[in-house]
Design an enzyme around this catalytic site. Structure first.
Site, PDB file in Angstrom:
ATOM      1  N   ARG A  21      42.856  39.419  29.021  1.00  0.00           N
ATOM      2  CA  ARG A  21      42.128  39.551  27.758  1.00  0.00           C
ATOM      3  C   ARG A  21      42.076  40.998  27.254  1.00  0.00           C
ATOM      4  NH1 ARG A  21      39.152  34.555  27.413  1.00  0.00           N
ATOM      5  NH2 ARG A  21      39.100  33.496  29.425  1.00  0.00           N
ATOM      6  N   TYR A  54      50.873  39.176  28.729  1.00  0.00           N
ATOM      7  CA  TYR A  54      49.495  39.334  28.261  1.00  0.00           C
ATOM      8  C   TYR A  54      49.464  40.162  26.975  1.00  0.00           C
ATOM      9  CZ  TYR A  54      47.792  37.367  32.684  1.00  0.00           C
ATOM     10  OH  TYR A  54      47.539  36.539  33.751  1.00  0.00           O
ATOM     11  N   HIS A 129      55.328  33.756  37.235  1.00  0.00           N
ATOM     12  CA  HIS A 129      54.087  33.332  36.580  1.00  0.00           C
ATOM     13  C   HIS A 129      53.860  31.815  36.625  1.00  0.00           C
ATOM     14  CE1 HIS A 129      51.325  34.901  33.130  1.00  0.00           C
ATOM     15  NE2 HIS A 129      50.703  33.992  33.841  1.00  0.00           N
ATOM     16  N   ARG A 130      54.891  31.044  36.379  1.00  0.00           N
ATOM     17  CA  ARG A 130      54.768  29.577  36.334  1.00  0.00           C
ATOM     18  C   ARG A 130      56.003  28.967  36.976  1.00  0.00           C
ATOM     19  NH1 ARG A 130      50.032  26.982  34.281  1.00  0.00           N
ATOM     20  NH2 ARG A 130      48.909  28.659  33.246  1.00  0.00           N
ATOM     21  N   SER A 159      52.695  32.235  41.033  1.00  0.00           N
ATOM     22  CA  SER A 159      51.452  31.800  40.403  1.00  0.00           C
ATOM     23  C   SER A 159      51.643  30.373  39.914  1.00  0.00           C
ATOM     24  CB  SER A 159      51.122  32.742  39.242  1.00  0.00           C
ATOM     25  OG  SER A 159      49.919  32.352  38.623  1.00  0.00           O
ATOM     26  N   ARG A 266      29.276  43.983  32.360  1.00  0.00           N
ATOM     27  CA  ARG A 266      29.604  42.911  33.312  1.00  0.00           C
ATOM     28  C   ARG A 266      30.629  43.382  34.336  1.00  0.00           C
ATOM     29  NH1 ARG A 266      30.018  38.550  28.550  1.00  0.00           N
ATOM     30  NH2 ARG A 266      27.801  38.207  28.280  1.00  0.00           N
TER      31      ARG A 266
HETATM   32  N1  LIG Z   1      48.244  33.273  36.602  1.00  0.00           N
HETATM   33  C1  LIG Z   1      47.837  32.637  35.523  1.00  0.00           C
HETATM   34  O1  LIG Z   1      48.460  31.680  35.037  1.00  0.00           O
HETATM   35  C2  LIG Z   1      46.559  33.084  34.888  1.00  0.00           C
HETATM   36  C3  LIG Z   1      45.966  32.322  33.863  1.00  0.00           C
HETATM   37  C4  LIG Z   1      44.764  32.770  33.320  1.00  0.00           C
HETATM   38  C5  LIG Z   1      44.185  33.962  33.780  1.00  0.00           C
HETATM   39  N2  LIG Z   1      44.812  34.678  34.776  1.00  0.00           N
HETATM   40  C6  LIG Z   1      44.220  35.930  35.305  1.00  0.00           C
HETATM   41  O2  LIG Z   1      42.868  35.683  35.605  1.00  0.00           O
HETATM   42  C7  LIG Z   1      42.071  36.666  34.955  1.00  0.00           C
HETATM   43  C8  LIG Z   1      40.729  36.104  34.673  1.00  0.00           C
HETATM   44  O3  LIG Z   1      40.820  34.999  33.769  1.00  0.00           O
HETATM   45  P1  LIG Z   1      39.612  34.726  32.792  1.00  0.00           P
HETATM   46  O4  LIG Z   1      39.450  35.876  31.890  1.00  0.00           O
HETATM   47  O5  LIG Z   1      39.784  33.381  32.203  1.00  0.00           O
HETATM   48  O6  LIG Z   1      38.425  34.740  33.893  1.00  0.00           O
HETATM   49  P2  LIG Z   1      36.900  34.417  33.896  1.00  0.00           P
HETATM   50  O7  LIG Z   1      36.256  35.568  34.601  1.00  0.00           O
HETATM   51  O8  LIG Z   1      36.730  33.034  34.419  1.00  0.00           O
HETATM   52  O9  LIG Z   1      36.454  34.383  32.373  1.00  0.00           O
HETATM   53  C9  LIG Z   1      36.268  35.532  31.616  1.00  0.00           C
HETATM   54  C10 LIG Z   1      35.605  35.105  30.338  1.00  0.00           C
HETATM   55  O10 LIG Z   1      34.275  34.739  30.659  1.00  0.00           O
HETATM   56  C11 LIG Z   1      33.401  35.429  29.811  1.00  0.00           C
HETATM   57  N3  LIG Z   1      32.174  35.767  30.543  1.00  0.00           N
HETATM   58  C12 LIG Z   1      32.084  36.395  31.714  1.00  0.00           C
HETATM   59  N4  LIG Z   1      30.797  36.561  32.090  1.00  0.00           N
HETATM   60  C13 LIG Z   1      30.080  36.013  31.097  1.00  0.00           C
HETATM   61  C14 LIG Z   1      28.711  35.858  30.904  1.00  0.00           C
HETATM   62  N5  LIG Z   1      27.815  36.316  31.807  1.00  0.00           N
HETATM   63  N6  LIG Z   1      28.310  35.231  29.790  1.00  0.00           N
HETATM   64  C15 LIG Z   1      29.206  34.785  28.887  1.00  0.00           C
HETATM   65  N7  LIG Z   1      30.553  34.903  29.017  1.00  0.00           N
HETATM   66  C16 LIG Z   1      30.974  35.514  30.131  1.00  0.00           C
HETATM   67  C17 LIG Z   1      34.106  36.675  29.422  1.00  0.00           C
HETATM   68  O11 LIG Z   1      33.594  37.159  28.205  1.00  0.00           O
HETATM   69  P3  LIG Z   1      33.265  38.747  28.069  1.00  0.00           P
HETATM   70  O12 LIG Z   1      34.586  39.424  28.051  1.00  0.00           O
HETATM   71  O13 LIG Z   1      32.531  38.819  26.768  1.00  0.00           O
HETATM   72  O14 LIG Z   1      32.407  39.123  29.237  1.00  0.00           O
HETATM   73  C18 LIG Z   1      35.538  36.220  29.307  1.00  0.00           C
HETATM   74  O15 LIG Z   1      35.802  35.685  28.022  1.00  0.00           O
HETATM   75  C19 LIG Z   1      42.903  37.053  33.718  1.00  0.00           C
HETATM   76  O16 LIG Z   1      42.533  38.310  33.204  1.00  0.00           O
HETATM   77  C20 LIG Z   1      44.269  37.071  34.316  1.00  0.00           C
HETATM   78  O17 LIG Z   1      44.480  38.298  34.993  1.00  0.00           O
HETATM   79  C21 LIG Z   1      45.972  34.247  35.321  1.00  0.00           C
END
Ligand SMILES: NC(=O)c1ccc[n+]([C@@H]2O[C@H](COP(=O)([O-])OP(=O)(O)OC[C@H]3O[C@@H](n4cnc5c(N)ncnc54)[C@H](OP(=O)(O)O)[C@@H]3O)[C@@H](O)[C@H]2O)c1
Length: 296
Positions: A21, A54, A129-130, A159, A266
């Site tokens: 993100r 990304y 990645h996939r 992944s 956070r």
């Molecule tokens: N390998 C793959 O296929 C794959 C796919 C998806 C992701 N990823 C990796 O996994 C990482 C994490 O994924 P993710 O970003 O989906 O993880 P996540 O930590 O599950 O979700 C993050 C989201 O949750 C929100 N959030 C966190 N704490 C919060 C709170 N207390 N209240 C409200 N909203 C909250 C964040 O908003 P805020 O930013 O406003 O805090 C953000 O939009 C990615 O950055 C990437 O590196 C890999």
């Protein structure tokens, strides 16, 4: 912060900061990105997760700008990045259809671009990645082995692979695959029982959990799971995120959650998960709510 051995001479922090993100954040200034990286490092979170795709092939550049401005930062970090997804954006503008590409040429070009974008001469771990239905495992395996031999990447992994995808690729490689990064959280619990975690636990591979907070849904959700997360959060004076993360940390496979918040406050509280100690019944208290009923 727990450290996990990846290969000899390479350790990762168990908590990882993910940069999917990064380019969507309202602030992508060098100063802001630098502050986010340091907020993670201050808590012992030294491992950062990237992918070529990304931000539509821009997030590595955004992070790279901060690293180029402060070269000593790179020495305190481990960098994971990924390749094989191709969409009609950035350097792949003109792609007619979203697809995966695990050919040697694509992998090599992607790695070379990632190195330039992030201003580094080595990627700590490169992930496919996939799973690519057209993967020629001999070609992909040879390309990954050659990258490790060349020193451009320290180790390789995958992944979103199922155990059979992992075995196919590994069967054609000399170097070990070391990580599988999969979707895993209280929102996506199937890997606990579908054989994915069991496979990696048996072989001692590192399992990274992407979207450990369900992409934010676990934070904003209501209902029984939210109520139970709050009950435990109150007990430890932390937020729900810390409890949802501790749920993963409590698993004996030593799951490595990849945290995705863009919010500086956070990020600075990510290590709170370490304050939460879930016993077996706490764990099942949450698991039951995620399942939607008691275990059989
Ligand atoms: N390998 C793959 O296929 C794959 C796919 C998806 C992701 N990823 C990796 O996994 C990482 C994490 O994924 P993710 O970003 O989906 O993880 P996540 O930590 O599950 O979700 C993050 C989201 O949750 C929100 N959030 C966190 N704490 C919060 C709170 N207390 N209240 C409200 N909203 C909250 C964040 O908003 P805020 O930013 O406003 O805090 C953000 O939009 C990615 O950055 C990437 O590196 C890999």
């Amino acid at each position: 912060m727990e450290r996990l051995q990846i290969v000899q001479g390479l350790e990762f922090s168990q908590l990882v900061y993910g940069m999917w993100r990064l380019a969507d954040d309202s602030g992508t200034s060098l100063r802001h990105v630098d502050a986010k990286i340091r907020a993670a490092l201050d808590q012992g979170i030294t491992t950062f997760d990237q992918a070529d795709i990304y931000g539509g092939y821009t997030a590595e550049d955004v992070m790279g700008a901060a690293l180029k401005a402060s070269p000593p930062l790179r020495q305190q970090m481990e960098i994971v990045t990924k390749c094989d997804i191709v969409i009609d954006a950035g350097r792949h503008t003109g792609a007619r259809v979203k697809h995966y590409d695990t050919t040697r040429t694509h992998i090599n070009e992607s790695v070379n671009q990632s190195l330039i974008a992030m201003g580094t001469d080595v990627i700590d771990v490169l992930l496919i990645h996939r799973p690519d239905p057209l993967m020629d495992h001999f070609e992909t395996g040879e390309a990954l082995d050659a990258l490790v031999d060349s020193g451009k990447v320290r180790a390789v992994g995958v992944s979103n692979f199922r155990p059979w995808d992992w075995n196919l690729l590994q069967s054609a490689m000399r170097h070990p695959l070391v990580i599988n990064q999969i979707e895993l959280s209280l929102k996506e619990i199937s890997p606990f029982t579908n054989g994915d975690l069991a496979f990696h636990q048996q072989h001692g591979h590192v399992v990274m959990a992407w979207s450990p907070l369900g992409g934010g849904d676990l934070m904003t959700g209501t209902g029984e799971l939210a109520t139970r997360l709050d009950v435990i959060a109150k007990r430890y004076e932390v937020d729900r995120a810390a409890v949802a993360t501790a749920f993963l940390l409590a698993h004996p496979a030593k799951i490595s959650p990849v945290m995705g918040t863009n919010n500086l406050e956070r990020i600075s509280a990510l290590a709170d998960a370490g304050k939460v100690s879930l016993d077996r019944q706490d764990w099942f208290f949450l698991y039951e709510a995620a399942l939607g009923g008691e275990v059989p």
